[in-house]
Design a protein around this motif. Structure first.
Motif, PDB file in Angstrom:
ATOM      1  N   PHE A   1       0.882  -1.106  -0.048  1.00  0.00           N
ATOM      2  CA  PHE A   1       0.017  -0.143  -0.051  1.00  0.00           C
ATOM      3  C   PHE A   1       0.723   1.150  -0.023  1.00  0.00           C
ATOM      4  N   PHE A   2       0.497   2.254  -0.790  1.00  0.00           N
ATOM      5  CA  PHE A   2       1.233   3.394  -1.298  1.00  0.00           C
ATOM      6  C   PHE A   2       0.226   4.763  -0.897  1.00  0.00           C
ATOM      7  N   LEU A   3       1.189   5.566  -0.217  1.00  0.00           N
ATOM      8  CA  LEU A   3       0.405   6.759   0.128  1.00  0.00           C
ATOM      9  C   LEU A   3       0.769   7.715  -0.931  1.00  0.00           C
ATOM     10  N   VAL A   4      -0.563   8.056  -1.660  1.00  0.00           N
ATOM     11  CA  VAL A   4      -0.377   8.910  -2.827  1.00  0.00           C
ATOM     12  C   VAL A   4      -1.113  10.200  -2.703  1.00  0.00           C
ATOM     13  N   LYS A   5      -0.359  11.537  -2.967  1.00  0.00           N
ATOM     14  CA  LYS A   5      -1.027  12.810  -2.985  1.00  0.00           C
ATOM     15  C   LYS A   5      -1.907  12.848  -4.032  1.00  0.00           C
ATOM     16  N   HIS A   6      -2.821  13.754  -3.943  1.00  0.00           N
ATOM     17  CA  HIS A   6      -3.573  14.088  -5.022  1.00  0.00           C
ATOM     18  C   HIS A   6      -2.846  15.155  -6.095  1.00  0.00           C
ATOM     19  N   ASP A   7      -1.980  15.914  -5.758  1.00  0.00           N
ATOM     20  CA  ASP A   7      -1.235  16.621  -6.730  1.00  0.00           C
ATOM     21  C   ASP A   7      -0.198  16.031  -6.952  1.00  0.00           C
ATOM     22  N   MET A   8       0.583  14.644  -6.977  1.00  0.00           N
ATOM     23  CA  MET A   8       1.445  14.230  -7.603  1.00  0.00           C
ATOM     24  C   MET A   8       1.285  14.086  -9.113  1.00  0.00           C
ATOM     25  N   PRO A   9       2.404  14.531  -9.844  1.00  0.00           N
ATOM     26  CA  PRO A   9       2.379  14.399 -11.368  1.00  0.00           C
ATOM     27  C   PRO A   9       1.959  12.863 -11.835  1.00  0.00           C
ATOM     28  N   GLY A  10       0.796  12.651 -12.625  1.00  0.00           N
ATOM     29  CA  GLY A  10       0.480  11.327 -13.154  1.00  0.00           C
ATOM     30  C   GLY A  10      -0.644  11.035 -12.489  1.00  0.00           C
ATOM     31  N   VAL A  11      -1.305  11.836 -11.429  1.00  0.00           N
ATOM     32  CA  VAL A  11      -2.323  11.420 -10.705  1.00  0.00           C
ATOM     33  C   VAL A  11      -3.904  12.133 -11.296  1.00  0.00           C
ATOM     34  N   GLU A  12      -4.443  10.996 -11.895  1.00  0.00           N
ATOM     35  CA  GLU A  12      -5.943  11.687 -12.410  1.00  0.00           C
ATOM     36  C   GLU A  12      -7.175  11.181 -12.003  1.00  0.00           C
ATOM     37  N   ILE A  13      -8.093  12.000 -11.984  1.00  0.00           N
ATOM     38  CA  ILE A  13      -9.581  11.609 -11.866  1.00  0.00           C
ATOM     39  C   ILE A  13     -10.212  11.392 -13.120  1.00  0.00           C
ATOM     40  N   ALA A  14     -10.932  10.246 -13.253  1.00  0.00           N
ATOM     41  CA  ALA A  14     -11.321  10.003 -14.556  1.00  0.00           C
ATOM     42  C   ALA A  14     -12.856  10.561 -15.066  1.00  0.00           C
ATOM     43  N   ASP A  15     -13.491  10.851 -13.908  1.00  0.00           N
ATOM     44  CA  ASP A  15     -14.679  11.714 -14.037  1.00  0.00           C
ATOM     45  C   ASP A  15     -15.724  10.752 -14.698  1.00  0.00           C
ATOM     46  N   ASN A  16     -15.919   9.504 -14.386  1.00  0.00           N
ATOM     47  CA  ASN A  16     -16.764   8.725 -14.914  1.00  0.00           C
ATOM     48  C   ASN A  16     -17.733   7.792 -14.169  1.00  0.00           C
ATOM     49  N   TRP A  17     -18.049   8.502 -12.918  1.00  0.00           N
ATOM     50  CA  TRP A  17     -19.093   7.889 -11.898  1.00  0.00           C
ATOM     51  C   TRP A  17     -20.363   8.489 -12.405  1.00  0.00           C
ATOM     52  N   ASN A  18     -21.290   7.212 -12.922  1.00  0.00           N
ATOM     53  CA  ASN A  18     -22.453   7.499 -13.299  1.00  0.00           C
ATOM     54  C   ASN A  18     -23.325   6.319 -13.126  1.00  0.00           C
ATOM     55  N   MET A  19     -23.630   6.230 -11.752  1.00  0.00           N
ATOM     56  CA  MET A  19     -24.445   5.065 -11.148  1.00  0.00           C
ATOM     57  C   MET A  19     -25.960   5.756 -10.485  1.00  0.00           C
ATOM     58  N   ILE A  20     -27.069   4.711 -10.319  1.00  0.00           N
ATOM     59  CA  ILE A  20     -28.128   5.243  -9.949  1.00  0.00           C
ATOM     60  C   ILE A  20     -28.109   5.656  -8.413  1.00  0.00           C
ATOM     61  N   GLY A  21     -27.234   5.042  -7.693  1.00  0.00           N
ATOM     62  CA  GLY A  21     -27.082   5.163  -6.287  1.00  0.00           C
ATOM     63  C   GLY A  21     -25.578   5.900  -5.724  1.00  0.00           C
ATOM     64  N   MET A  22     -26.051   6.514  -4.596  1.00  0.00           N
ATOM     65  CA  MET A  22     -24.754   7.304  -4.001  1.00  0.00           C
ATOM     66  C   MET A  22     -24.026   8.175  -5.019  1.00  0.00           C
ATOM     67  N   ARG A  23     -24.772   8.903  -6.076  1.00  0.00           N
ATOM     68  CA  ARG A  23     -24.561   9.598  -7.214  1.00  0.00           C
ATOM     69  C   ARG A  23     -23.448  10.690  -6.578  1.00  0.00           C
ATOM     70  N   ALA A  24     -23.801  11.142  -5.318  1.00  0.00           N
ATOM     71  CA  ALA A  24     -23.018  12.370  -5.082  1.00  0.00           C
ATOM     72  C   ALA A  24     -21.928  12.191  -4.336  1.00  0.00           C
ATOM     73  N   THR A  25     -21.487  10.849  -4.188  1.00  0.00           N
ATOM     74  CA  THR A  25     -20.200  10.412  -3.706  1.00  0.00           C
ATOM     75  C   THR A  25     -18.881  10.739  -4.688  1.00  0.00           C
ATOM     76  N   GLU A  26     -19.607  10.959  -6.091  1.00  0.00           N
ATOM     77  CA  GLU A  26     -18.423  11.015  -7.038  1.00  0.00           C
ATOM     78  C   GLU A  26     -17.512  10.035  -6.859  1.00  0.00           C
ATOM     79  N   SER A  27     -17.422   8.780  -6.948  1.00  0.00           N
ATOM     80  CA  SER A  27     -16.436   7.830  -6.566  1.00  0.00           C
ATOM     81  C   SER A  27     -16.021   7.299  -8.153  1.00  0.00           C
ATOM     82  N   HIS A  28     -15.273   8.316  -8.595  1.00  0.00           N
ATOM     83  CA  HIS A  28     -14.903   8.103  -9.857  1.00  0.00           C
ATOM     84  C   HIS A  28     -13.393   6.986  -9.938  1.00  0.00           C
ATOM     85  N   ASP A  29     -13.013   6.948 -10.861  1.00  0.00           N
ATOM     86  CA  ASP A  29     -11.899   6.080 -11.215  1.00  0.00           C
ATOM     87  C   ASP A  29     -10.517   6.894 -10.773  1.00  0.00           C
ATOM     88  N   LEU A  30      -9.637   6.276 -10.142  1.00  0.00           N
ATOM     89  CA  LEU A  30      -8.533   6.900  -9.739  1.00  0.00           C
ATOM     90  C   LEU A  30      -7.393   6.410 -10.943  1.00  0.00           C
TER      91      LEU A  30
END
Length: 383
Positions: A184-213
């Motif tokens: 397990f590795f501690l990764v910070k959100h602002d490290m180069p190469g870290v992206e959020i895919a913006d692909n969360w499109n479910m019928i439930g818990m929609r507002a959690t924005e559980s996108h792919d990392l």
């Protein structure tokens, strides 16, 4: 507000009062956030600013030192206000609670991360993958790291990363090729190469924005290799009870809505309100009984966890809590919708959101079949 007879700590009293004060504001965002699949930024910002994210950080590290029971009570109430907000922040509370209670990282890293939490950091584990399914089934992650002279390079895609756009830190599972183990590795959100895919499109818990990392050649310092899977043995983790707590809260919200509806709805085909009809009363009685059962089982499990020295006896209770609360909670929501009738399907009413969010809970860990199997193995002496 919860029954005051069930509240037994100053932390609970303080936070229940504070959450009651923002209940209407939090709920005012819920419908729009669900429609737009938008993270509840305003709610979470308030929670950070007020110090809720310090709840499960031990006092020795500058936190509030809440117990698992404190967390369960507060997350149940927050879940009744807004499920997506509660589930999102609950992952952070759970990770922080387990990390420090079980001292899962080296002391220097714990000290550094505690400072980050005090400064407003939000963390979640990123362990699910499309190829492996639920991480609790033990599959080897496709995410992998290669060692370099000054650290590691990590590549892979993690799914179901709840709170993805609000997180500052991710604990990412990856296969370490040089060790032939999962780390397990501690990764910070602002490290180069870290992206959020913006692909969360479910019928439930929609507002959690559980996108792919998405991790593309992310360079990780050596000290950020924080854990090896199974290196310190397997221990009960009472902090995972944040999950059923949220869904118990959602079921409570459905019950409350249906009861209010029954008290006030009076079609011209009857005298009085539908709350005077025996069938409706039967359904309300069933809802209340299911909630009483789920609440007492969950909260007693949480109390047992921190009251027992070795915490051995709570393995089965911890697994059963999620299964019992989810299944009974789903029945509560179903009964609430039967009471309200076809109007429960109107998008302007929250019952349809409660139903969709409760269904999402079935796919949070532990999976039902795994929970039952592990309980059975315990009973049979096969663990």
């Amino acid at each position: 507000m919860l029954n005051s007879a069930l509240i037994n700590s100053e932390i609970q009293k303080k936070w229940l009062q504070k959450l009651e004060g923002v209940k209407d504001e939090f709920q005012s965002h819920a419908d729009e956030n669900d429609r737009r699949s938008r993270f509840p930024y305003e709610n979470v910002e308030w929670l950070i600013n007020e110090g809720y994210t310090l709840l499960t950080l031990p006092k020795a590290y500058g936190g509030e030192g809440a117990t698992v029971e404190d967390m369960v009570v507060l997350q149940t109430y927050l879940g009744s206000i807004d499920g997506a907000t509660a589930l999102s922040i609950g992952w952070h509370l759970s990770v922080v609670g387990q990390l420090f209670e079980q001292e899962m990282w080296e002391q220097d890293m714990l000290n550094r991360f505690a400072q980050a939490v005090r400064e407003g950091a939000l963390i979640n584990r990123a362990v699910s993958e499309a190829e492996t399914g639920s991480p609790t089934r033990g599959g080897r992650p496709a995410t992998h790291v290669t060692e370099t002279d000054d650290g590691y390079i990590i590549n892979g895609v993690k799914t179901f990363t709840s709170m993805s756009k609000g997180l500052t830190h991710f604990v990412v599972s990856a296969y370490v090729e040089s060790l032939e183990q999962v780390g397990f590795f501690l990764v910070k959100h602002d490290m180069p190469g870290v992206e959020i895919a913006d692909n969360w499109n479910m019928i439930g818990m929609r507002a959690t924005e559980s996108h792919d990392l998405v991790l593309n050649d992310v360079h990780i310092p050596k000290e950020n290799f924080v854990e090896i899977r199974g290196a310190k043995g397997k221990k009960p983790n009472g902090w995972i009870l944040h999950i059923p707590s949220v869904y118990l809260g959602i079921a409570q919200a459905a019950r409350d809505y249906a009861v209010d509806f029954a008290k006030t709805y009076s079609p011209n085909s009857i005298q009085g309100t539908i709350g005077e009809i025996s069938t409706v009363q039967q359904n309300i009685g069933k809802m209340e009984s299911l909630l009483l059962s789920a609440r007492h089982f969950l909260w007693s499990t949480a109390r047992m966890y921190h009251d027992s020295g070795e915490q051995i006896q709570v393995w089965n209770e911890t697994s059963a809590s999620k299964v019992l609360v989810l299944n009974q909670g789903l029945e509560v929501v179903d009964l609430a919708m039967r009471i309200v009738g076809a109007k429960s399907l109107e998008m302007e009413r929250p019952l349809q959101r409660y139903y969709r969010d409760m269904r999402a809970g079935l796919h949070n860990p532990p999976m039902e079949d795994m929970a039952y199997t592990n309980i059975a193995k315990s009973v049979l002496g096969l663990l």
